[in-house]
Design an enzyme around this catalytic site. Structure first.
Site, mmCIF file in Angstrom:
data_model
loop_
_atom_site.group_PDB
_atom_site.id
_atom_site.type_symbol
_atom_site.label_atom_id
_atom_site.label_comp_id
_atom_site.label_asym_id
_atom_site.label_seq_id
_atom_site.Cartn_x
_atom_site.Cartn_y
_atom_site.Cartn_z
ATOM 1 C CB ALA A 1 -7.582 12.972 23.214
ATOM 2 N N GLY B 1 -9.186 12.907 18.127
ATOM 3 C CA GLY B 1 -9.423 11.432 18.486
ATOM 4 C C GLY B 1 -10.879 11.021 18.265
ATOM 5 C CD GLU C 1 -6.627 10.034 15.874
ATOM 6 O OE1 GLU C 1 -6.672 10.276 16.993
ATOM 7 O OE2 GLU C 1 -5.338 9.501 15.344
ATOM 8 C CD GLU D 1 -5.338 14.983 16.151
ATOM 9 O OE1 GLU D 1 -5.595 15.645 15.135
ATOM 10 O OE2 GLU D 1 -5.856 14.131 16.584
HETATM 11 C C1 HXC Z 1 -10.748 19.352 26.693
HETATM 12 C C2 HXC Z 1 -12.553 20.458 25.463
HETATM 13 C C3 HXC Z 1 -11.990 19.999 24.134
HETATM 14 C C4 HXC Z 1 -10.855 18.982 24.180
HETATM 15 C C5 HXC Z 1 -13.606 21.675 23.790
HETATM 16 N N1 HXC Z 1 -13.276 21.452 25.251
HETATM 17 N N2 HXC Z 1 -12.724 20.417 23.079
HETATM 18 N N3 HXC Z 1 -11.628 20.105 26.611
HETATM 19 N N4 HXC Z 1 -10.125 18.553 25.189
HETATM 20 N N5 HXC Z 1 -10.694 18.211 22.999
HETATM 21 C C6 HXC Z 1 -14.270 22.293 26.070
HETATM 22 C C7 HXC Z 1 -13.682 23.521 26.175
HETATM 23 O O1 HXC Z 1 -12.399 23.700 26.598
HETATM 24 C C8 HXC Z 1 -14.823 24.275 26.570
HETATM 25 O O2 HXC Z 1 -14.524 24.121 28.006
HETATM 26 C C9 HXC Z 1 -16.073 23.432 26.133
HETATM 27 O O3 HXC Z 1 -15.323 22.117 25.704
HETATM 28 C C10 HXC Z 1 -16.733 23.922 24.946
HETATM 29 O O4 HXC Z 1 -16.022 24.414 23.992
HETATM 30 P P1 HXC Z 1 -15.714 25.578 23.371
HETATM 31 O O5 HXC Z 1 -14.174 25.546 22.761
HETATM 32 O O6 HXC Z 1 -16.221 26.766 24.186
HETATM 33 O O7 HXC Z 1 -16.711 25.435 22.043
HETATM 34 P P2 HXC Z 1 -17.009 25.930 20.553
HETATM 35 O O8 HXC Z 1 -16.439 27.659 20.811
HETATM 36 O O9 HXC Z 1 -18.295 25.541 20.221
HETATM 37 O O10 HXC Z 1 -15.656 25.370 19.815
HETATM 38 C C11 HXC Z 1 -16.003 23.842 19.677
HETATM 39 C C12 HXC Z 1 -14.528 23.367 19.114
HETATM 40 C C13 HXC Z 1 -13.218 23.691 20.343
HETATM 41 C C14 HXC Z 1 -14.183 23.889 17.702
HETATM 42 C C15 HXC Z 1 -14.795 22.007 18.980
HETATM 43 O O11 HXC Z 1 -13.936 23.269 21.322
HETATM 44 C C16 HXC Z 1 -12.290 22.830 19.802
HETATM 45 O O12 HXC Z 1 -11.362 23.331 18.974
HETATM 46 N N6 HXC Z 1 -11.650 22.182 20.619
HETATM 47 C C17 HXC Z 1 -10.568 21.267 20.629
HETATM 48 C C18 HXC Z 1 -10.624 20.345 19.394
HETATM 49 C C19 HXC Z 1 -9.308 19.647 19.102
HETATM 50 O O13 HXC Z 1 -8.077 20.378 19.223
HETATM 51 N N7 HXC Z 1 -9.180 18.411 19.259
HETATM 52 C C20 HXC Z 1 -7.951 17.452 19.355
HETATM 53 C C21 HXC Z 1 -7.413 17.333 20.483
HETATM 54 S S1 HXC Z 1 -5.933 16.398 20.477
HETATM 55 P P3 HXC Z 1 -15.027 25.417 29.128
HETATM 56 O O14 HXC Z 1 -14.629 24.880 30.351
HETATM 57 O O15 HXC Z 1 -14.017 26.477 28.540
HETATM 58 O O16 HXC Z 1 -16.460 25.673 28.840
HETATM 59 C C22 HXC Z 1 -6.493 14.853 20.094
HETATM 60 C C23 HXC Z 1 -5.339 13.752 20.058
HETATM 61 C C24 HXC Z 1 -5.760 12.498 19.748
HETATM 62 O O17 HXC Z 1 -7.482 14.509 19.935
HETATM 63 C C25 HXC Z 1 -4.925 11.341 20.157
HETATM 64 C C26 HXC Z 1 -5.693 10.012 20.339
HETATM 65 C C27 HXC Z 1 -4.578 8.927 21.020
#
Ligand code: HXC
Length: 262
Positions: free
Chosen positions: A69, A113, A116, A136
């Site tokens: 998400a 997400g 999911e 998460e």
């Molecule tokens: C918003 C995101 C994002 C996310 C990545 N980006 N994931 N933006 N939401 N979930 C953005 C980064 O901020 C970054 O933007 C760009 O995408 C590239 O990501 P990087 O981190 O620079 O890439 P990398 O170093 O290759 O790392 C990849 C990654 C990492 C391991 C996937 O991005 C990461 O850990 N992302 C978050 C994953 C996460 O926590 N997901 C769960 C979210 S909560 P900029 O502008 O800096 O270039 C969730 C709840 C679900 O999903 C609920 C459902 C109802």
């Protein structure tokens, strides 16, 4: 219909074709925001309603199926906003309404997400580059679109607990061993493989396909005896179709079945 966060395409030249939906917010690694989820829901329902479409494939980019998400969109939400706007849950379950098979073709990150959504699909094909996880917990939240329910059902309690409580990612091989994905394929052939699976299913009798999907979902969503009863009712009802007559006659006469309802 024109979309901003997804791409749609129709593939194949048989009578029944395959609808392809590609998540397309490359700069954010396909982070799932409200607009994307609304568009995804609309595209899924449009393909589901289109009689020329058999299966639907849901895919992302080489780098990410979806990294979860959209954290930027969620970061400042208060409890009341999340609760009253049903943020996240409002438009996340549309995929479960689709009667046609939905194949997730996953390369790169499928996190939070993203994982999911992949688990809501009916078949999960993974590229050798795929990485799955529910990180998460590292954000001070928990999964909100079924991750705590579907992951243990898919891979068992101990492994799910470990992944959920530590936020560790698992690669494609571990995911296949654990039963999360049906098969691993080279990243370069992921779409071809997904289309080949879709085409095989498109050639089957479509009432059987839709009802089979319903029955398998019963296995996850109900108890054993009600699932077995539902299966038996569907099994009996399919003897009312021309395709059952054709399928069995074709087998007995050593020829290929030509189904009416494809
Ligand atoms: C918003 C995101 C994002 C996310 C990545 N980006 N994931 N933006 N939401 N979930 C953005 C980064 O901020 C970054 O933007 C760009 O995408 C590239 O990501 P990087 O981190 O620079 O890439 P990398 O170093 O290759 O790392 C990849 C990654 C990492 C391991 C996937 O991005 C990461 O850990 N992302 C978050 C994953 C996460 O926590 N997901 C769960 C979210 S909560 P900029 O502008 O800096 O270039 C969730 C709840 C679900 O999903 C609920 C459902 C109802």
């Amino acid at each position: 219909m024109s979309y901003e966060c997804i791409l749609t395409d129709v593939r194949g030249d048989a009578a029944l074709k395959t609808g392809v939906i590609t998540l397309n917010r490359p700069k954010q690694l396909n982070a799932l925001n409200d607009q994307l989820m609304d568009e995804l829901g609309q595209a899924l329902l449009a393909f589901d309603a289109d009689p020329t479409i058999g299966c639907i494939i849901l895919t992302g980019s080489e780098k990410a199926f979806a990294a979860g998400a959209d954290i930027a969109a969620m970061a400042k939400l208060t409890h009341m906003q999340a609760h009253t706007r049903q943020y996240i849950s409002r438009n996340w379950e549309v995929i479960r309404q689709v009667r046609k098979p939905v194949i997730a073709a996953v390369a790169g990150f499928a996190l939070g997400g993203g994982c999911e959504v992949a688990m809501m699909c009916d078949i999960l094909l993974a590229a050798d580059t795929a990485k799955f996880g529910q990180p998460e917990i590292k954000l001070g939240i928990i999964p909100g679109a079924g991750g705590t329910q579907r992951l243990p059902r898919a891979i068992g309690k101990a492994k799910a607990m470990e992944l959920l409580l530590t936020g560790r990612m698992m690669g494609a091989e571990e995911a296949e061993r654990a039963g999360l994905v049906s098969r691993i394929v080279p990243a370069a052939t992921l779409m071809d493989e997904a289309l080949a699976v879709a085409e095989q299913i498109n050639g089957m009798s479509q009432p059987s396909v839709a009802l089979l999907k319903e029955c398998v979902n019963e296995a996850f969503e109900s108890g054993l005896s009600s699932g077995v009863q539902a299966e038996r009712r569907v099994f009996h009802s399919l003897f009312g179709t021309e395709d059952q007559q054709e399928g069995m006659d074709a087998f007995l006469n050593k020829r290929k079945a030509v189904f009416t309802h494809r």
